[in-house]
Structures are given as C-alpha cells and as structure tokens.
Design an enzyme around this catalytic site. Structure first.
Site, PDB file in Angstrom:
ATOM      1  N   HIS A  55      -1.015 -43.033  -2.600  1.00  0.00           N
ATOM      2  CA  HIS A  55      -2.004 -42.967  -1.507  1.00  0.00           C
ATOM      3  C   HIS A  55      -3.211 -43.869  -1.784  1.00  0.00           C
ATOM      4  O   HIS A  55      -4.353 -43.510  -1.485  1.00  0.00           O
ATOM      5  CB  HIS A  55      -2.479 -41.523  -1.276  1.00  0.00           C
ATOM      6  CG  HIS A  55      -1.401 -40.602  -0.809  1.00  0.00           C
ATOM      7  ND1 HIS A  55      -1.040 -40.486   0.514  1.00  0.00           N
ATOM      8  CD2 HIS A  55      -0.574 -39.765  -1.483  1.00  0.00           C
ATOM      9  CE1 HIS A  55      -0.049 -39.610   0.630  1.00  0.00           C
ATOM     10  NE2 HIS A  55       0.258 -39.159  -0.576  1.00  0.00           N
ATOM     11  N   ASN A 128       0.296 -34.352   4.762  1.00  0.00           N
ATOM     12  CA  ASN A 128       0.944 -35.606   5.148  1.00  0.00           C
ATOM     13  C   ASN A 128       1.233 -35.562   6.641  1.00  0.00           C
ATOM     14  O   ASN A 128       1.042 -34.527   7.292  1.00  0.00           O
ATOM     15  CB  ASN A 128       2.278 -35.767   4.402  1.00  0.00           C
ATOM     16  CG  ASN A 128       2.081 -36.289   2.980  1.00  0.00           C
ATOM     17  OD1 ASN A 128       1.160 -37.045   2.696  1.00  0.00           O
ATOM     18  ND2 ASN A 128       2.968 -35.881   2.092  1.00  0.00           N
ATOM     19  N   TYR A 338      -4.172 -32.688  -8.829  1.00  0.00           N
ATOM     20  CA  TYR A 338      -5.151 -33.455  -8.037  1.00  0.00           C
ATOM     21  C   TYR A 338      -6.513 -33.488  -8.715  1.00  0.00           C
ATOM     22  O   TYR A 338      -7.104 -34.547  -8.893  1.00  0.00           O
ATOM     23  CB  TYR A 338      -5.242 -32.898  -6.607  1.00  0.00           C
ATOM     24  CG  TYR A 338      -4.140 -33.440  -5.740  1.00  0.00           C
ATOM     25  CD1 TYR A 338      -2.816 -33.168  -6.035  1.00  0.00           C
ATOM     26  CD2 TYR A 338      -4.400 -34.256  -4.655  1.00  0.00           C
ATOM     27  CE1 TYR A 338      -1.779 -33.686  -5.271  1.00  0.00           C
ATOM     28  CE2 TYR A 338      -3.373 -34.781  -3.883  1.00  0.00           C
ATOM     29  CZ  TYR A 338      -2.072 -34.487  -4.194  1.00  0.00           C
ATOM     30  OH  TYR A 338      -1.054 -35.008  -3.439  1.00  0.00           O
TER      31      TYR A 338
END
Ligand code: NDP
Length: 502
Positions: A55, A128, A338
């Site tokens: 990303h 997404n 993350y």
C-alpha cells in the site's frame, strides 16, 4: 524584505544567503563551516521515510462521518450514539503492490483505510475495496506479498509467481475472481466500495456482543477501466486516481459513501453454515442484510501530502468502546503488525503526529523514544500504580469475556473448507459481458505462465463453475476435457501432478 518571513535554519538562526555557498575564493572549495549548507543537504538526504512494504502509493483526504440510523441497541460506541452526530475522519486510499511512484490505473486491490477521530480515541477501519482476501492464515501473508512484488532475478513483477502461489492456494480463488473481474481495475478511488473484510464486533450497553462486517458503498457508483483503457490512461497520466479524487474535492464535488453493517448475534456464529471469521468468505446478504449506519463524506484535501497522508498511520488495533475484534486469524495478526510497522517506519512516537493524534485527551505512561516532540508529559508521574494522582484505569471499559475453547494446535485451514461455492456465486451473478471481461483479463494476465501452472489454476476456475473454466480455457487454447479430468483429483494429487518434473 517587506512582509516575507525571515528565513532561518532549523534552529531559528537567521540565514543571510540561501543562494551562494561559503567558499575559499570565488572558485574555491567549500568550507566545512558552512553549517547552513550542511543542514540543508543532510536534511534533504533524510526527507523520505521508508515507504510502506504494501500500500505504498496512497491518496487521502479529510472528511466527516454523519450518523443516519440508530444502532445503539447493537453498540455503545459514542460515534454512533445520536442521529445526525458528526465525527471527523481521514481516509487513505492506495494500491497494494506498486511502489510509491507506481501508476494508479493498475489492476490491483485498493486499500480503503479510515481513521475516525472519536471522543473516545481513534477508531481505524483499515479495509480494502474487496470484501475478502487472498489468504486466511497470517502465515501466508508475507509469501503472498512476495508473489506480488518484484522477482529476485528479473526485478520485474512475475505472472508466474502470482499464478503459482494462487493455484497452490485455492482459498485465494474468491479474491482472484474479484481482482480479475471488471471491478479489479477501478477508474478512481471515488468509484470503489470499501469493506472491513474482517469480521469485527459491536458491544452494546448491556454487554451483549454482535459480530459485524462494515461495508462502505460508493455513492458515485462503481466505474471501471478495461486493460486497454487503462493502458491509454497510464500513458497520459500515472496519477489518474489521485488527480480525480483531489480535483473533485477542490471543486466541491465531495465524494460520499453509505456506511453499512451486517450484524450477526454472537451465538449464531456457532451454528452458521460457514466460519464467519474466515477472511476468504462473505456473509451472503440474504443471510445478513446491510443496515445503514451513516454517510461518510470527504471534503478537505490535505495541505501537505507528507504530513497528512504519508505520515498517517492506520492500525486495526485502534478500537473504541463498543467496537472490537473477532477471532479472525488474519485480523489478530494485523493487530500486531500494523502498529509494529509504524513504529519501524515513522518512529515510536508516531501517534503524536498531527494526522494520527487523537482529538480527545491522551494520558499514558509511555515516555521518551526517538523524536519525542510533544513535551513528554513534563514532570507528571511516569509509573503506575502511584499515589500521585496519575491517570488510572476504569473497569467500565473492560469488554465482556469472550468464550474460547479447543486444543492449541496447528489446524489445517483447508480441512472441510469450501473454497469454490462463493467464487462460483460471484461468477454466476456476472452479466455475459462481465464474464467475457473476466476471461480475457485472466488470459492476458497469464502471459508467460508455464502450462502446468495454467492447468492447475484452471482446475480451480472449473471447480467454481465449469463455464468459468471453459471460458478461460478457450482463450488459452487449453483442452477443457483435460482440465475436467484433472479436477477429479484431490488437491494433494493435483499439486503433485502439476509440480516441476511431472
Ligand atoms: P447479492 O446478490 O446479495 O450481492 C452481490 C454482491 O456482489 C453485491 O454486493 C455487489 O456489489 C457485488 N458485486 C457485483 N459484481 C462484483 C464484482 N465483479 N466484484 C465484487 N463484487 C461484486 O449476493 P450475495 O450476498 O449472496 O453474494 C454473492 C456473491 O457476491 C458472493 O459470493 C461474493 O462473491 C459477492 N459479494 C458479496 C458481498 C457480501 O457481503 N455478501 C459483498 C461483495 C461481493 P454492489 O451492490 O456494490 O453492486
């Protein structure tokens, strides 16, 4: 100088000359003491933070979320507590595989990450534009991404690696079908739906838990390119999605999404006909219809891309009271990875950067670390428990216990799992035109892939729906009878028969 501000060094020292370096004579070498030049060059060298491994190419804007429906019987989250209530948000779109300079109009999944600045801290919905994913066990995430990135030898993306991995991982078929369908190449970020993909939970004021999935339905409509159209777009503009989104907001044409949830009472997960925590599956709308909860609108472009979007850090671990996790293994792994990526990429104090900063008071016992620029809590007590009046926990924020059971083991996630019905359902709802596009997209993307891998992949298409297999086989000049015969084998045998040397 008129009204212009005095140019200074990073430390505030006034700069007298920003055009000419300090040299020994007009032609002479530079002097080491030109600290302004050294600061300028050294800072420039450090302008880039490492780009995201996935990303990397992003685009984002600020906006607001407005509640349109009362869901307080499902969740006590304050963001949803009142009709008409508005909460600021930041949305970052992205492509997945390309680097920061990649073209936008690529066939790829689009990231759809939203940060809601609620009064109870930030809630991040890191989704997404697809409701499912390629793998269902986090062990496979890094392997999968390697197949999307550059080949170690050619330094180019490899059709063969992608198809080899996918055809050895039938759980990817659902997402592969979406990716290779018309929706796999959106015209721009305004024209995609967003999905949490994962199952999350709502918890209400009575501590009842519901399993939920978030859907953000674009109010601009779905718009897509064909491969041929995208080739032309990229030839003229590599930033087509960024440009479209940026310019729409600049002219006041604010993009909007209808925010909806599917809601499953906690106990139904035990008896539902599929595993509701499997990231490769949707919950059919016939089973769990969409309930609208609000409208999200993007209405402000960031003034500075790096500060607001490159430094923005989204993490599924950011939850608020009333919204929580589920046992989805992929979600569980993302809860760790993350925040870990942000600590590495931006630095341990990334939560204090303006784009990431909560819009409510923050009181923690975290201290120090690189680039601690916010006062570091001054002289406040830095341990807990303490009798110095430091911040304290409140048990009202504990979640109701979640019942888990079973023996700790490595369970084969393919055992008894049907990887074909849902991709088949998707195929069957496509129009003839969409099916034709799916076939040709797949055939085009299989260029250069060895026959044995093509055959293995076609078996999966055939198993989802014989017409799906046949359509692709025709374009690839493969014999569908042979594919049908191969499809009779167990996965193990299929993998062995289509491996190198066989
Ligand atoms: P429905 O007929 O109720 O819903 C079909 C869904 O498919 C709609 O959400 C539609 O999105 C979406 N869709 C249509 N074309 C595509 C495409 N090319 N790529 C991705 N999504 C598409 O059926 P079910 O709920 O029973 O689901 C049937 C199949 O639809 C599933 O197996 C799944 O593949 C797919 N799907 C289901 C979703 C769900 O949450 N149930 C969500 C998305 C896809 P839209 O309404 O925006 O046109």
């Amino acid at each position: 100088m008129g009204s212009r501000k005095q140019l200074t060094t990073a430390h505030g020292n006034p700069i007298g000359d920003n055009q000419n370096s300090l040299t020994a004579g007009a032609r002479g070498p530079l002097l080491m003491q030109d600290y302004q030049l050294l600061e300028k060059m050294a800072t420039f060298n450090r302008e880039r933070v490492p780009e995201r491994v996935v990303h990397a190419k992003g685009s984002g804007a600020y906006g607001k979320f407005t509640v349109t429906n009362d869901v307080s019987r499902y969740t006590k989250a304050k963001i949803f507590s009142q009709l008409g209530k508005q909460t600021d948000c930041l949305l970052r779109f992205s492509t997945v595989a390309g680097e920061r300079g990649a073209a936008d109009a690529e066939r790829d999944v689009r990231g759809f990450a939203v940060k809601f600045y609620t009064e109870e801290g930030n809630w991040d919905m890191v989704g997404n534009n697809t409701p499912v994913f390629f793998v269902r066990d986090p062990y496979k995430f890094g392997d999968f991404i390697h197949t999307q990135k550059r080949d170690p030898t050619t330094n180019m993306r490899s059709n063969t690696s992608m198809r080899d991995f996918w055809s050895l991982s039938p759980e990817s078929l659902h997402q592969v079908t979406i990716l290779m369908s018309d929706r796999g190449l959106p015209q721009g970020y305004r024209f995609v739906n967003g999905y949490s993909s994962h199952t999350y939970s709502f918890i209400n004021a009575d501590d009842e838990r519901f399993w939920i999935k978030f859907h953000f339905k674009t109010m601009q409509g779905i718009r897509t390119w064909t491969y041929a159209q995208a080739g032309q777009i990229i030839g003229g503009d590599r930033e087509s999605s960024q440009r479209d989104r940026f310019e729409a907001i600049e002219r006041g044409d604010f993009p909007k999404w209808r925010v909806c949830v599917q809601i499953m009472p906690e106990a139904e997960a035990d008896t539902y006909h599929l595993n509701p925590f499997d990231l490769t599956k949707v919950w059919p709308h016939g089973d769990y219809p969409l309930t609208e909860i609000g409208i999200m609108e993007l209405n402000r472009n960031p003034e500075n891309y790096f500060a607001d979007i490159e430094q923005a850090a989204f993490e599924p671990s950011n939850i608020v009271p009333g919204i929580s996790f589920s046992p989805d293994k992929m979600l569980q792994a993302r809860i760790m990875s993350y925040a870990d990526a942000h600590r590495y990429r931006i630095g341990v104090n990334y939560a204090a950067l303006p784009a990431n900063q909560a819009q409510c008071p923050v009181h923690s016992y975290h201290r120090d670390g690189k680039l601690r620029f916010d006062g570091n809590y001054g002289g406040a007590v830095n341990y807990e428990p303490n009798s110095m009046g430091g911040p304290a926990e409140d048990h009202r924020f504990n979640e109701p216990p979640l019942k888990v059971s079973g023996d700790a083991d490595r369970y084969n996630h393919r055992d008894g799992n049907d990887d074909y019905t849902q991709p088949g359902n998707l195929f069957r709802l496509m129009s003839d035109g969409q099916k034709a596009q799916l076939f040709s997209n797949i055939a085009e993307a299989m260029d250069g892939v060895p026959e044995r891998i093509k055959a293995r992949q076609l078996v999966h298409f055939y198993r989802a729906d014989p017409e799906y297999g046949r359509g692709v086989a025709e374009l690839l000049d493969l014999n569908i009878e042979e594919i049908a015969a191969l499809a009779e084998n167990s996965l193990e045998d299929l993998f062995a028969m289509t491996s190198e040397g066989n």
